[in-house]
Motif scaffolding. Sequence first.
Motif, short mmCIF file in Angstrom:
data_model
loop_
_atom_site.label_atom_id
_atom_site.label_comp_id
_atom_site.label_asym_id
_atom_site.label_seq_id
_atom_site.Cartn_x
_atom_site.Cartn_y
_atom_site.Cartn_z
N ARG A 1 -35.77 14.38 22.46
CA ARG A 1 -35.54 14.51 23.90
C ARG A 1 -36.73 13.97 24.70
O ARG A 1 -37.87 14.31 24.42
N ASN B 1 -31.98 11.04 25.49
CA ASN B 1 -32.08 11.40 24.08
C ASN B 1 -32.16 10.15 23.23
O ASN B 1 -31.54 9.14 23.56
N GLU C 1 -26.91 15.09 27.54
CA GLU C 1 -26.53 15.00 26.13
C GLU C 1 -25.19 14.33 25.93
O GLU C 1 -24.98 13.63 24.95
N LEU D 1 -31.30 14.59 17.73
CA LEU D 1 -31.77 13.88 18.91
C LEU D 1 -33.19 14.29 19.29
O LEU D 1 -33.53 15.47 19.29
N ARG E 1 -31.61 8.91 19.29
CA ARG E 1 -31.02 9.31 18.02
C ARG E 1 -32.01 9.13 16.88
O ARG E 1 -32.57 8.05 16.70
#
Length: 174
Positions: free
Chosen positions: A135, A84, A5, A133, A86
Amino acid sequence: MTEDEDYLDKSPSAARMGKAAEYLVAASCILATGGELNVSTSLVDDEGVDLVFHRRGSSATLAVQVKARMSTTSVVQKGMCVANVRSQTFQPRADLDMLFIAVDVEKGAVMTAWLVPSPVFAGMVKEPNSRGLYRFSASMKAESKDRWSPYRLTAAELPKRIMSRLSELDRTGA
């Protein structure tokens, strides 16, 4: 905050490494296809597009967002690729694919890749987390049958898959 992250926050050279990984993908795809593929890069990455592939003699283009993870990270060393995306820049569409790659830093080579059409990615990920985010977490092991395994590729398979995606886009007119 987990290692994946805050990847860009941890290392001042992470952005440089990410850009190098994008150029690694671009160059290897051009070379592997004997110049049949060409690649353009974005001057500004504010729409989540890092590379745009096009095939000689064709008008179809494939935009690609690249998420690279390096072999020096503990997650990759454990055989996983975690990244991740966005939600602010992620807009699924037929001509956008997500490319997740693990890069062998010592060899300067792609270890494992996943090329996932963005509408498929959108359908497979849950709602973004509290930080906005989405994943991605996949096993790099060839024998793994996780949900991302249909999209897992070797470095040699990646250029062929991009050519195939461009052919699909040509046929559909996307």
